[in-house]
Design a protein around this motif. Structure first.
Motif, PDB file in Angstrom:
ATOM      1  N   THR A  15       0.798  -1.226   0.000  1.00  0.00           N
ATOM      2  CA  THR A  15       0.000   0.000   0.000  1.00  0.00           C
ATOM      3  C   THR A  15       0.834   1.280   0.000  1.00  0.00           C
ATOM      4  O   THR A  15       0.297   2.353  -0.230  1.00  0.00           O
ATOM      5  CB  THR A  15      -0.932   0.032   1.234  1.00  0.00           C
ATOM      6  N   ALA A  16       2.124   1.171   0.274  1.00  0.00           N
ATOM      7  CA  ALA A  16       2.962   2.368   0.407  1.00  0.00           C
ATOM      8  C   ALA A  16       2.966   3.214  -0.860  1.00  0.00           C
ATOM      9  O   ALA A  16       2.850   4.444  -0.809  1.00  0.00           O
ATOM     10  CB  ALA A  16       4.391   1.975   0.780  1.00  0.00           C
ATOM     11  N   LEU A  17       3.079   2.565  -2.020  1.00  0.00           N
ATOM     12  CA  LEU A  17       3.173   3.309  -3.278  1.00  0.00           C
ATOM     13  C   LEU A  17       1.848   3.931  -3.702  1.00  0.00           C
ATOM     14  O   LEU A  17       1.807   4.755  -4.624  1.00  0.00           O
ATOM     15  CB  LEU A  17       3.693   2.404  -4.393  1.00  0.00           C
ATOM     16  N   SER A  18       0.764   3.538  -3.042  1.00  0.00           N
ATOM     17  CA  SER A  18      -0.538   4.133  -3.350  1.00  0.00           C
ATOM     18  C   SER A  18      -0.805   5.388  -2.521  1.00  0.00           C
ATOM     19  O   SER A  18      -1.828   6.053  -2.715  1.00  0.00           O
ATOM     20  CB  SER A  18      -1.653   3.104  -3.100  1.00  0.00           C
ATOM     21  N   LEU A  19       0.111   5.718  -1.633  1.00  0.00           N
ATOM     22  CA  LEU A  19      -0.037   6.924  -0.814  1.00  0.00           C
ATOM     23  C   LEU A  19       0.248   8.169  -1.635  1.00  0.00           C
ATOM     24  O   LEU A  19       0.875   8.107  -2.703  1.00  0.00           O
ATOM     25  CB  LEU A  19       0.942   6.881   0.372  1.00  0.00           C
ATOM     26  N   GLU A  20      -0.220   9.316  -1.127  1.00  0.00           N
ATOM     27  CA  GLU A  20       0.125  10.576  -1.761  1.00  0.00           C
ATOM     28  C   GLU A  20       1.629  10.791  -1.675  1.00  0.00           C
ATOM     29  O   GLU A  20       2.294  10.244  -0.809  1.00  0.00           O
ATOM     30  CB  GLU A  20      -0.599  11.738  -1.071  1.00  0.00           C
ATOM     31  N   ALA A  21       2.163  11.619  -2.569  1.00  0.00           N
ATOM     32  CA  ALA A  21       3.611  11.818  -2.658  1.00  0.00           C
ATOM     33  C   ALA A  21       4.206  12.304  -1.338  1.00  0.00           C
ATOM     34  O   ALA A  21       5.269  11.838  -0.915  1.00  0.00           O
ATOM     35  CB  ALA A  21       3.925  12.809  -3.781  1.00  0.00           C
ATOM     36  N   TRP A  22       3.505  13.216  -0.653  1.00  0.00           N
ATOM     37  CA  TRP A  22       4.062  13.754   0.586  1.00  0.00           C
ATOM     38  C   TRP A  22       4.109  12.695   1.682  1.00  0.00           C
ATOM     39  O   TRP A  22       5.012  12.705   2.520  1.00  0.00           O
ATOM     40  CB  TRP A  22       3.273  14.981   1.046  1.00  0.00           C
ATOM     41  N   ARG A  23       3.146  11.769   1.669  1.00  0.00           N
ATOM     42  CA  ARG A  23       3.167  10.682   2.657  1.00  0.00           C
ATOM     43  C   ARG A  23       4.321   9.715   2.358  1.00  0.00           C
ATOM     44  O   ARG A  23       4.953   9.198   3.279  1.00  0.00           O
ATOM     45  CB  ARG A  23       1.840   9.920   2.650  1.00  0.00           C
TER      46      ARG A  23
END
Length: 304
Positions: free
Chosen positions: A199-207
């Protein structure tokens, strides 16, 4: 002295604010967050050792088998502590994490008595009894043991116990502790990716950026603590350490709106009283042969 105080406040303030940091990733599973924390901590610490020209000494820093064993145990225990903390924060048990780190110094000193044959004054025994009453009040009222608080205090006390046999500077020790479990963490992240569960790569860029900075959030306060410990007497570091769980408690009540009932007030009241008694007793025993200062120092080395 002023620099030491600033370093100590910075370290414990940053540790106290960690729940806010981990809340940013609450859509991720605790195991995945932990894996990324381990990976990026290893990357950051190794990079820091390289920049400071200490990386060449990493391998030669450990020569004894018992030190290797202690480091492996420390690595596993602190990873468990991090997992419990992240999981608890992201399911809404921030207040209980605060309780755990209020209890931790008392449990660490108790371990010193049980396993290291250290001695305590009467006041320090009274402090432990008061803390036990505080936990019991919460247990009997709600009908369940505050396992999150107890496990956090227990794992960190065990971590401190394991670290008693490791004579390494904090960054060198953290490097080994993260490097031992980094391959496991990396394999876990890759497995999630292969199975489509990452799920990490589905986060917003700043996250994602903040997630890669998890290593900084882990190592920087430890570095500040080490600097504070060089400049301040242990007793002063002991006072400042309660800043961290206090910030976490206030955050749980006023930011995350966790209930703080009369039972919580009574329970925390016993524990706060225990810490007052414990601190006064420890100060009085300073400089005597019965003072549990070595183990108390481990209690001040925060890891969440």
């Amino acid at each position: 002295m002023k620099q030491g105080v600033l370093y100590a406040i910075g370290a414990y303030f940053m540790w106290g604010m960690l729940p806010l940091y981990w809340k940013v990733f609450e859509k991720m599973g605790a195991w995945e967050i932990l894996a990324h924390r381990i990976i990026w901590s290893a990357v950051f610490v190794v990079a820091l050792l390289f920049v400071t020209k200490k990386l060449r000494y990493l391998k030669s820093s450990v020569t004894e088998a018992k030190t290797w064993i202690a480091l492996v145990l420390s690595s596993l225990i602190i990873s468990g502590n991090w997992l419990i903390y992240i999981w608890a924060v992201n399911i809404g048990h921030v207040m209980e994490t605060s309780l755990g780190y209020y209890i931790n110094p008392l449990l660490s000193v108790l371990f010193g008595v049980l396993f290291l044959k250290e001695r305590m004054r009467l006041g320090q025994w009274i402090a432990i009894v008061l803390a036990a009453i505080g936990v019991s009040v919460m247990t009997f009222h709600y009908g369940k043991v505050p396992w999150v608080a107890i496990l956090l205090a227990l794992t960190f006390a065990l971590y401190g116990l394991a670290k008693k046999t490791v004579k390494l500077e904090p960054m060198m020790s953290l490097a080994w502790e993260t490097l031992f479990v980094a391959p496991i963490a990396l394999a876990y992240v890759l497995a999630l990716q292969v199975n489509g569960q990452e799920t990490a790569l589905s986060l917003e860029a700043w996250r994602i950026v903040l997630l890669t900075l998890a290593g900084v959030a882990t190592a920087l306060p430890l570095y500040w603590f080490a600097q504070a410990a060089k400049r301040l007497p242990l007793s002063m570091v002991g006072f400042v350490q309660y800043l961290s769980p206090t910030i976490t408690l206030l955050m749980a009540i006023f930011l995350f709106h966790e209930p703080f009932t009369q039972t919580h007030l009574i329970s925390f009241g016993f524990i706060w009283s225990a810490l007052v008694v414990f601190t006064i007793s420890s100060l009085r025993s300073k400089g005597t042969s019965t003072a549990p200062a070595p183990n108390a120092n481990l209690a001040f080395k925060k890891k969440a």
